[in-house]
Write a protein that holds these residues in place. Structure first.
Motif, PDB file in Angstrom:
ATOM      1  N   GLU A   1       1.096  -1.181  -0.097  1.00 48.74           N
ATOM      2  CA  GLU A   1      -0.036  -0.009  -0.003  1.00 48.74           C
ATOM      3  C   GLU A   1       0.831   1.526  -0.071  1.00 48.74           C
ATOM      4  O   GLU A   1       1.818   1.387   0.834  1.00 48.74           O
ATOM      5  CB  GLU A   1      -0.896  -0.073   1.139  1.00 48.74           C
ATOM      6  N   GLY A   2       0.759   2.176  -0.959  1.00 45.05           N
ATOM      7  CA  GLY A   2       1.312   3.273  -0.990  1.00 45.05           C
ATOM      8  C   GLY A   2       0.661   4.545  -0.360  1.00 45.05           C
ATOM      9  O   GLY A   2      -0.614   4.337   0.119  1.00 45.05           O
ATOM     10  N   LEU A   3       1.310   5.690  -0.165  1.00 42.77           N
ATOM     11  CA  LEU A   3       0.573   6.702   0.805  1.00 42.77           C
ATOM     12  C   LEU A   3       0.132   7.915  -0.034  1.00 42.77           C
ATOM     13  O   LEU A   3      -0.761   8.662   0.221  1.00 42.77           O
ATOM     14  CB  LEU A   3       1.837   7.311   1.351  1.00 42.77           C
ATOM     15  N   LEU A   4       0.657   8.015  -1.392  1.00 44.32           N
ATOM     16  CA  LEU A   4       0.076   9.103  -2.403  1.00 44.32           C
ATOM     17  C   LEU A   4       0.336   8.709  -3.768  1.00 44.32           C
ATOM     18  O   LEU A   4       1.698   8.080  -4.205  1.00 44.32           O
ATOM     19  CB  LEU A   4       0.879  10.315  -1.962  1.00 44.32           C
ATOM     20  N   LEU A   5      -0.144   9.066  -4.379  1.00 45.86           N
ATOM     21  CA  LEU A   5      -0.294   8.878  -6.063  1.00 45.86           C
ATOM     22  C   LEU A   5      -0.285  10.252  -6.646  1.00 45.86           C
ATOM     23  O   LEU A   5      -1.058  10.993  -6.474  1.00 45.86           O
ATOM     24  CB  LEU A   5      -1.559   7.954  -6.521  1.00 45.86           C
ATOM     25  N   ALA A   6       0.783  10.592  -7.499  1.00 46.53           N
ATOM     26  CA  ALA A   6       0.848  11.833  -8.445  1.00 46.53           C
ATOM     27  C   ALA A   6       0.848  11.330  -9.576  1.00 46.53           C
ATOM     28  O   ALA A   6       1.574  10.452 -10.123  1.00 46.53           O
ATOM     29  CB  ALA A   6       1.926  12.603  -7.745  1.00 46.53           C
ATOM     30  N   ARG A   7       0.566  12.417 -10.425  1.00 47.44           N
ATOM     31  CA  ARG A   7       0.959  12.309 -11.970  1.00 47.44           C
ATOM     32  C   ARG A   7       1.919  13.322 -12.099  1.00 47.44           C
ATOM     33  O   ARG A   7       1.687  14.323 -12.158  1.00 47.44           O
ATOM     34  CB  ARG A   7      -0.354  12.407 -12.822  1.00 47.44           C
ATOM     35  N   VAL A   8       3.007  12.972 -13.074  1.00 48.14           N
ATOM     36  CA  VAL A   8       4.117  13.789 -13.135  1.00 48.14           C
ATOM     37  C   VAL A   8       4.376  13.994 -14.762  1.00 48.14           C
ATOM     38  O   VAL A   8       4.130  12.865 -15.322  1.00 48.14           O
ATOM     39  CB  VAL A   8       5.492  13.440 -12.427  1.00 48.14           C
ATOM     40  N   PRO A   9       4.899  15.024 -15.161  1.00 47.89           N
ATOM     41  CA  PRO A   9       5.272  14.986 -16.544  1.00 47.89           C
ATOM     42  C   PRO A   9       6.422  14.353 -16.968  1.00 47.89           C
ATOM     43  O   PRO A   9       7.402  13.994 -16.126  1.00 47.89           O
ATOM     44  CB  PRO A   9       5.378  16.572 -17.063  1.00 47.89           C
ATOM     45  N   TYR A  10       6.638  13.685 -18.332  1.00 47.83           N
ATOM     46  CA  TYR A  10       7.684  13.119 -18.644  1.00 47.83           C
ATOM     47  C   TYR A  10       7.611  13.257 -20.100  1.00 47.83           C
ATOM     48  O   TYR A  10       6.695  13.664 -20.699  1.00 47.83           O
ATOM     49  CB  TYR A  10       7.996  11.703 -18.285  1.00 47.83           C
ATOM     50  N   GLY A  11       8.790  12.831 -20.761  1.00 53.73           N
ATOM     51  CA  GLY A  11       9.002  12.966 -22.388  1.00 53.73           C
ATOM     52  C   GLY A  11      10.199  12.591 -22.739  1.00 53.73           C
ATOM     53  O   GLY A  11      11.044  12.417 -22.085  1.00 53.73           O
ATOM     54  N   TRP A  12      10.109  12.650 -24.061  1.00 55.15           N
ATOM     55  CA  TRP A  12      11.415  12.410 -24.649  1.00 55.15           C
ATOM     56  C   TRP A  12      11.236  12.783 -26.256  1.00 55.15           C
ATOM     57  O   TRP A  12      10.372  13.125 -26.491  1.00 55.15           O
ATOM     58  CB  TRP A  12      11.728  10.634 -24.804  1.00 55.15           C
ATOM     59  N   THR A  13      12.272  12.832 -27.132  1.00 55.68           N
ATOM     60  CA  THR A  13      12.400  13.121 -28.411  1.00 55.68           C
ATOM     61  C   THR A  13      12.182  11.799 -29.094  1.00 55.68           C
ATOM     62  O   THR A  13      13.195  11.024 -28.953  1.00 55.68           O
ATOM     63  CB  THR A  13      13.682  13.899 -28.606  1.00 55.68           C
ATOM     64  N   ASN A  14      11.419  11.806 -30.016  1.00 52.05           N
ATOM     65  CA  ASN A  14      11.288  10.534 -30.768  1.00 52.05           C
ATOM     66  C   ASN A  14      12.187  10.623 -32.036  1.00 52.05           C
ATOM     67  O   ASN A  14      13.174  11.596 -32.002  1.00 52.05           O
ATOM     68  CB  ASN A  14       9.731  10.386 -31.467  1.00 52.05           C
ATOM     69  N   ALA A  15      12.336   9.433 -32.748  1.00 56.81           N
ATOM     70  CA  ALA A  15      13.458   9.280 -33.917  1.00 56.81           C
ATOM     71  C   ALA A  15      13.195  10.505 -35.148  1.00 56.81           C
ATOM     72  O   ALA A  15      14.215  10.707 -35.733  1.00 56.81           O
ATOM     73  CB  ALA A  15      13.203   8.115 -34.541  1.00 56.81           C
ATOM     74  N   GLY A  16      12.031  11.235 -35.002  1.00 56.00           N
ATOM     75  CA  GLY A  16      11.863  12.116 -36.239  1.00 56.00           C
ATOM     76  C   GLY A  16      12.373  13.481 -35.361  1.00 56.00           C
ATOM     77  O   GLY A  16      12.024  14.264 -36.269  1.00 56.00           O
ATOM     78  N   GLY A  17      12.766  13.490 -34.159  1.00 50.21           N
ATOM     79  CA  GLY A  17      13.131  14.816 -33.600  1.00 50.21           C
ATOM     80  C   GLY A  17      12.021  15.406 -32.892  1.00 50.21           C
ATOM     81  O   GLY A  17      12.314  16.611 -32.466  1.00 50.21           O
ATOM     82  N   ALA A  18      10.920  15.029 -32.974  1.00 47.03           N
ATOM     83  CA  ALA A  18       9.759  15.957 -32.227  1.00 47.03           C
ATOM     84  C   ALA A  18       9.627  15.367 -30.729  1.00 47.03           C
ATOM     85  O   ALA A  18       9.849  14.162 -30.334  1.00 47.03           O
ATOM     86  CB  ALA A  18       8.359  15.370 -32.797  1.00 47.03           C
ATOM     87  N   ALA A  19       9.235  16.206 -29.985  1.00 48.75           N
ATOM     88  CA  ALA A  19       9.216  16.035 -28.429  1.00 48.75           C
ATOM     89  C   ALA A  19       7.834  15.127 -28.489  1.00 48.75           C
ATOM     90  O   ALA A  19       6.934  15.516 -28.987  1.00 48.75           O
ATOM     91  CB  ALA A  19       8.987  17.414 -27.768  1.00 48.75           C
ATOM     92  N   VAL A  20       7.905  14.278 -27.372  1.00 46.72           N
ATOM     93  CA  VAL A  20       6.725  13.356 -27.095  1.00 46.72           C
ATOM     94  C   VAL A  20       6.680  13.666 -25.511  1.00 46.72           C
ATOM     95  O   VAL A  20       7.475  13.374 -24.775  1.00 46.72           O
ATOM     96  CB  VAL A  20       7.034  11.911 -27.296  1.00 46.72           C
ATOM     97  N   GLU A  21       5.487  14.178 -25.294  1.00 49.42           N
ATOM     98  CA  GLU A  21       5.419  14.591 -23.925  1.00 49.42           C
ATOM     99  C   GLU A  21       4.166  13.838 -23.291  1.00 49.42           C
ATOM    100  O   GLU A  21       3.047  13.577 -24.193  1.00 49.42           O
ATOM    101  CB  GLU A  21       5.300  16.115 -23.783  1.00 49.42           C
ATOM    102  N   GLY A  22       4.079  13.421 -22.184  1.00 53.12           N
ATOM    103  CA  GLY A  22       2.953  12.641 -21.398  1.00 53.12           C
ATOM    104  C   GLY A  22       3.119  12.994 -19.909  1.00 53.12           C
ATOM    105  O   GLY A  22       3.762  13.653 -19.284  1.00 53.12           O
ATOM    106  N   ARG A  23       2.260  12.195 -19.080  1.00 48.82           N
ATOM    107  CA  ARG A  23       2.184  11.966 -17.659  1.00 48.82           C
ATOM    108  C   ARG A  23       2.212  10.748 -17.383  1.00 48.82           C
ATOM    109  O   ARG A  23       1.596   9.827 -18.097  1.00 48.82           O
ATOM    110  CB  ARG A  23       0.852  12.965 -17.179  1.00 48.82           C
ATOM    111  N   ASN A  24       2.799  10.341 -16.188  1.00 50.84           N
ATOM    112  CA  ASN A  24       2.879   9.216 -15.696  1.00 50.84           C
ATOM    113  C   ASN A  24       2.474   9.009 -14.131  1.00 50.84           C
ATOM    114  O   ASN A  24       3.036  10.036 -13.340  1.00 50.84           O
ATOM    115  CB  ASN A  24       4.333   8.420 -15.997  1.00 50.84           C
ATOM    116  N   GLU A  25       2.094   7.891 -13.628  1.00 51.41           N
ATOM    117  CA  GLU A  25       1.946   8.118 -12.337  1.00 51.41           C
ATOM    118  C   GLU A  25       2.986   7.723 -11.566  1.00 51.41           C
ATOM    119  O   GLU A  25       3.673   6.697 -11.751  1.00 51.41           O
ATOM    120  CB  GLU A  25       0.658   7.151 -11.863  1.00 51.41           C
ATOM    121  N   VAL A  26       3.102   8.189 -10.289  1.00 57.50           N
ATOM    122  CA  VAL A  26       4.058   7.880  -9.429  1.00 57.50           C
ATOM    123  C   VAL A  26       3.382   7.718  -7.928  1.00 57.50           C
ATOM    124  O   VAL A  26       2.786   8.497  -7.568  1.00 57.50           O
ATOM    125  CB  VAL A  26       5.420   9.088  -9.411  1.00 57.50           C
ATOM    126  N   VAL A  27       3.983   6.527  -7.378  1.00 57.35           N
ATOM    127  CA  VAL A  27       3.305   6.402  -6.130  1.00 57.35           C
ATOM    128  C   VAL A  27       4.690   6.748  -4.871  1.00 57.35           C
ATOM    129  O   VAL A  27       5.626   6.335  -5.203  1.00 57.35           O
ATOM    130  CB  VAL A  27       2.981   4.903  -5.713  1.00 57.35           C
TER     131      VAL A  27
END
Length: 120
Positions: A23-49
């Motif tokens: 059991e965790g204490l807190l769930l948060a959604r944090v931003p993350y991203g990378w640059t794809n093979a075409g050089g475009a930024a790919v951004e999203g959010r991921n959950e962290v406990v």
């Protein structure tokens, strides 16, 4: 310094830590991203406990873990202290970079109809 928006997720049931399955204490959604093979930024959010078992030795997490053990919930009288501790944790929270080789392997296994073993 650029501030990142980190969303705290409120649920009836506590979150489950994906690392230890406790059991965790807190769930948060944090931003993350990378640059794809075409050089475009790919951004999203991921959950962290925030997990008392897994994060107890992390300097930025320990004060927030202690808060939950002492206070249990956030009450208006202590909300400023909680927000300060939360901000300290949130500044250090990050999502590991994308492992492109692992992603390609999982995609290939999925295409072949194989079950992909999840990392814990």
């Amino acid at each position: 310094m650029t501030q990142r928006r980190i969303d705290i997720v409120s649920r009836q049931e506590p979150p489950t830590c994906p690392r230890c399955r406790q059991e965790g204490l807190l769930l948060a959604r944090v931003p993350y991203g990378w640059t794809n093979a075409g050089g475009a930024a790919v951004e999203g959010r991921n959950e962290v406990v925030l997990c008392a078992a897994c994060d107890t030795n992390a300097p930025h997490a320990a004060p927030l873990i202690a808060w939950f053990h002492v206070r249990g919930t956030v009450e208006p009288d202590y909300s400023e202290e909680f927000l300060r501790l939360l901000a300290g944790w949130a500044e250090q929270v990050s999502v590991p970079p994308l492992d492109r080789q692992r992603l390609e392997t999982e995609i290939e296994q999925w295409r072949r109809g194989r079950t992909v073993a999840r990392r814990t």
